[in-house]
Design an enzyme around this catalytic site. Structure first.
Site, PDB file in Angstrom:
ATOM      1  N   CYS A 118     -17.018 -24.133   8.586  1.00 50.84           N
ATOM      2  CA  CYS A 118     -17.763 -23.329   9.571  1.00 50.84           C
ATOM      3  C   CYS A 118     -18.906 -22.513   8.976  1.00 50.84           C
ATOM      4  CB  CYS A 118     -16.810 -22.406  10.308  1.00 50.84           C
ATOM      5  SG  CYS A 118     -15.696 -23.305  11.361  1.00 50.84           S
TER       6      CYS A 118
HETATM    7  P1  NAD Z   1     -12.574 -31.791  13.264  1.00 51.06           P
HETATM    8  O1  NAD Z   1     -13.507 -32.695  12.593  1.00 51.06           O
HETATM    9  O2  NAD Z   1     -11.311 -31.366  12.563  1.00 51.06           O
HETATM   10  O3  NAD Z   1     -12.131 -32.423  14.649  1.00 51.06           O
HETATM   11  C1  NAD Z   1     -12.996 -33.051  15.532  1.00 51.06           C
HETATM   12  C2  NAD Z   1     -12.232 -34.169  16.235  1.00 51.06           C
HETATM   13  O4  NAD Z   1     -13.066 -34.733  17.217  1.00 51.06           O
HETATM   14  C3  NAD Z   1     -11.829 -35.314  15.305  1.00 51.06           C
HETATM   15  O5  NAD Z   1     -10.436 -35.560  15.437  1.00 51.06           O
HETATM   16  C4  NAD Z   1     -12.664 -36.509  15.794  1.00 51.06           C
HETATM   17  O6  NAD Z   1     -12.000 -37.744  15.650  1.00 51.06           O
HETATM   18  C5  NAD Z   1     -12.839 -36.145  17.244  1.00 51.06           C
HETATM   19  N1  NAD Z   1     -13.991 -36.767  17.916  1.00 51.06           N
HETATM   20  C6  NAD Z   1     -15.246 -36.988  17.425  1.00 51.06           C
HETATM   21  N2  NAD Z   1     -16.025 -37.539  18.369  1.00 51.06           N
HETATM   22  C7  NAD Z   1     -15.252 -37.650  19.476  1.00 51.06           C
HETATM   23  C8  NAD Z   1     -15.494 -38.116  20.787  1.00 51.06           C
HETATM   24  N3  NAD Z   1     -16.699 -38.537  21.161  1.00 51.06           N
HETATM   25  N4  NAD Z   1     -14.481 -38.099  21.669  1.00 51.06           N
HETATM   26  C9  NAD Z   1     -13.250 -37.647  21.312  1.00 51.06           C
HETATM   27  N5  NAD Z   1     -12.964 -37.203  20.089  1.00 51.06           N
HETATM   28  C10 NAD Z   1     -13.961 -37.186  19.186  1.00 51.06           C
HETATM   29  O7  NAD Z   1     -13.414 -30.500  13.675  1.00 51.06           O
HETATM   30  P2  NAD Z   1     -12.878 -29.002  13.898  1.00 51.06           P
HETATM   31  O8  NAD Z   1     -12.766 -28.303  12.581  1.00 51.06           O
HETATM   32  O9  NAD Z   1     -11.729 -29.006  14.826  1.00 51.06           O
HETATM   33  O10 NAD Z   1     -14.158 -28.368  14.603  1.00 51.06           O
HETATM   34  C11 NAD Z   1     -14.497 -28.709  15.927  1.00 51.06           C
HETATM   35  C12 NAD Z   1     -15.572 -27.757  16.405  1.00 51.06           C
HETATM   36  O11 NAD Z   1     -15.064 -26.412  16.421  1.00 51.06           O
HETATM   37  C13 NAD Z   1     -16.818 -27.699  15.530  1.00 51.06           C
HETATM   38  O12 NAD Z   1     -17.928 -27.458  16.328  1.00 51.06           O
HETATM   39  C14 NAD Z   1     -16.548 -26.491  14.627  1.00 51.06           C
HETATM   40  O13 NAD Z   1     -17.752 -25.927  14.155  1.00 51.06           O
HETATM   41  C15 NAD Z   1     -15.850 -25.566  15.591  1.00 51.06           C
HETATM   42  N6  NAD Z   1     -14.951 -24.595  14.969  1.00 51.06           N
HETATM   43  C16 NAD Z   1     -14.170 -24.962  13.919  1.00 51.06           C
HETATM   44  C17 NAD Z   1     -13.318 -24.017  13.342  1.00 51.06           C
HETATM   45  C18 NAD Z   1     -12.469 -24.377  12.140  1.00 51.06           C
HETATM   46  O14 NAD Z   1     -11.982 -23.461  11.480  1.00 51.06           O
HETATM   47  N7  NAD Z   1     -12.244 -25.654  11.839  1.00 51.06           N
HETATM   48  C19 NAD Z   1     -13.265 -22.716  13.853  1.00 51.06           C
HETATM   49  C20 NAD Z   1     -14.054 -22.393  14.951  1.00 51.06           C
HETATM   50  C21 NAD Z   1     -14.894 -23.346  15.509  1.00 51.06           C
END
Ligand code: NAD
Length: 430
Positions: free
Chosen positions: A266
């Site tokens: 992030c």
């Molecule tokens: P991640 O990569 O762990 O998970 C994303 C998921 O989305 C994956 O499982 C992927 O296969 C799936 N995906 C991708 N394209 C897709 C589609 N078209 N349809 C369905 N599924 C699809 O990411 P994350 O860490 O969970 O982060 C997700 C969002 O949240 C990002 O924008 C990130 O910046 C934000 N965020 C993350 C955190 C953190 O600590 N990880 C905290 C706050 C916000």
């Protein structure tokens, strides 16, 4: 309520499990078969404290949580939460391909739904993205009217990996950026069981709140690292300075741990995206936020400068790297300082022996060949010329592991006084 969560990663899966635990029926939609299968077997595809227990009880016993790759399952739900990844492009700008794909596919399904449906985004997206990208795609592919037939919300996630489950049930706040009041009301009801201040606002403000939060946290870290670099010149311990600062309620004691800087999925990516968008789209190149990134970039490499001062040329030297995840209690190596540090060590010809309790497989997937992966900290330490502590896992905090070794601590994992009694100890900026 029946809820679909699009994207079952760190944010999506924790959100889905938390909502299911609070009594909702939840379906996760993900493009990754392996994740979907693991979830349906009650096994978490990611390392997150408490998630395995939650999943096994929710999938097998109560049946309130399941996963699928089929977007059409959204039809039977009242609310879709978009939680797909928003990675960086090589120039630092945000890559919206997963957001676009999700919005398009949700729109296609909603075209055949007659009743009201809410689409809320939890992914981190540059201010203006809901208005300029998500709403037009939903309208185009559904043929329905956002704000009337389709409720639109931006509902940022603030979880910290490693404490994500706990953060879901006890967040500091719930931000609801709404296009239509009906959609905001529905989101507020979904989170009704959670005790936290709820702040309702417009969508672009909510998008900016998320970036401002991460930019502030990153700024605190680069600030204390800059203070640490000055303290080191003065022979002053920055941890004592930080303690002195922390009594001031306006400053507090969080995010003031000096070391090799921030990483993870992030802070670096969100800051780069905000700096890029601000400079190239909003017409304001932000000098402070650029400096936060510059300080952070330089800070990680200080650990290598110190190793070179201690060992001379690193070519052929055996360097143990303890910790690969960007922080303890996660297996996430995205933008982890360890990955950058190891790449530079390999370029310099060092023989890298790496160990992490959870993140070895993820590190293997992103690092070039030539790294020796060890079975324990002791295994990495044995026969190494120098040890770099890069992630402060609890198991690395035992000074006795390092008898007579050269140790460079990037995270204040050890008590310097105790460590100096048993080994050649140097903190990265203390
Ligand atoms: P991640 O990569 O762990 O998970 C994303 C998921 O989305 C994956 O499982 C992927 O296969 C799936 N995906 C991708 N394209 C897709 C589609 N078209 N349809 C369905 N599924 C699809 O990411 P994350 O860490 O969970 O982060 C997700 C969002 O949240 C990002 O924008 C990130 O910046 C934000 N965020 C993350 C955190 C953190 O600590 N990880 C905290 C706050 C916000």
């Amino acid at each position: 309520m029946i809820i679909s969560v699009i994207g079952a990663g760190y944010v999506g899966l924790v959100t889905a499990a938390g909502l299911a635990r609070n009594g909702h029926s939840v379906i996760c939609i993900d493009v990754d078969d392996l994740k979907v299968n693991a979830i349906n077997q009650g096994v978490s595809p990611i390392c997150e404290a408490g998630l395995d227990d939650l999943l096994s009880s929710l999938t097998s016993r109560s049946g309130r949580l399941r996963a699928s790759t089929a977007y059409r399952e959204i039809l039977d739900t009242d609310l879709s939460l978009i939680c797909v990844g928003t990675p960086s492009n090589s120039d630092g700008s945000i890559n919206l391909r997963h957001i676009r794909d999700a919005a398009k596919r949700i729109g296609q399904v909603l075209g055949s739904k007659k009743s009201y449906h809410v689409v809320a985004t939890r992914s981190t997206i540059i201010p203006g993205t809901t208005k300029d990208v998500i709403i037009p795609l939903l309208a185009k592919y559904s043929g329905r009217k956002p704000g009337k037939d389709i409720g639109i919300v931006y509902n940022p996630e603030f979880l910290q990996e490693g404490k994500a489950v706990q953060a879901f049930f006890s967040p500091d706040r719930i931000i609801i950026g709404e296009l239509d009041k009906r959609a905001g009301n529905l989101l507020a009801k979904v989170y009704g069981d959670i005790e936290a201040p709820v702040f309702r606002t417009d969508i672009t403000t909510a998008e900016m709140i998320k970036y401002a939060s991460n930019a502030f946290l990153a700024t605190k870290i680069s600030f204390i690292n800059e203070v640490a670099n000055i303290c080191q010149k003065l022979g002053v311990d920055v941890y004592d300075v930080a303690k002195g600062l922390s009594f001031d309620y306006r400053i507090g004691d969080k995010f003031l741990s000096a070391g090799i800087g921030f990483g993870g999925s992030c802070l670096p990516k969100d800051l780069r995206a905000l700096v890029y968008a601000s400079a190239n789209r909003f017409g304001y190149p932000p000098p402070l936020l650029k400096a936060v990134l510059d300080v952070n970039k330089a800070q990680a490499l200080k650990i290598i400068d110190i190793a070179e001062r201690k060992l001379g040329d690193l070519d052929g030297k055996r360097i143990a790297v303890l910790g690969l995840a960007f922080k303890p209690n996660t297996d996430d190596v995205r933008d982890a300082p360890a990955i950058r540090i190891i790449r530079v060590l390999l370029e310099k010809g060092a023989l890298v022996k790496a160990y992490d309790p959870e993140a070895m497989q993820n590190a293997r997937n992103v690092l070039p060949g030539g790294v020796e992966y060890c079975t324990s900290a002791a295994d990495a330490i044995a026969s190494s010329d120098c040890i770099l502590i890069v992630t402060e896992w609890a198991e690395f905090r035992d000074e006795n592991l390092y008898q007579s070794k050269i140790v460079i601590d990037g995270r204040r994992a050890l008590d310097p006084r105790k460590a100096k009694a048993v080994c050649d100890y140097q903190g990265v900026c203390w």
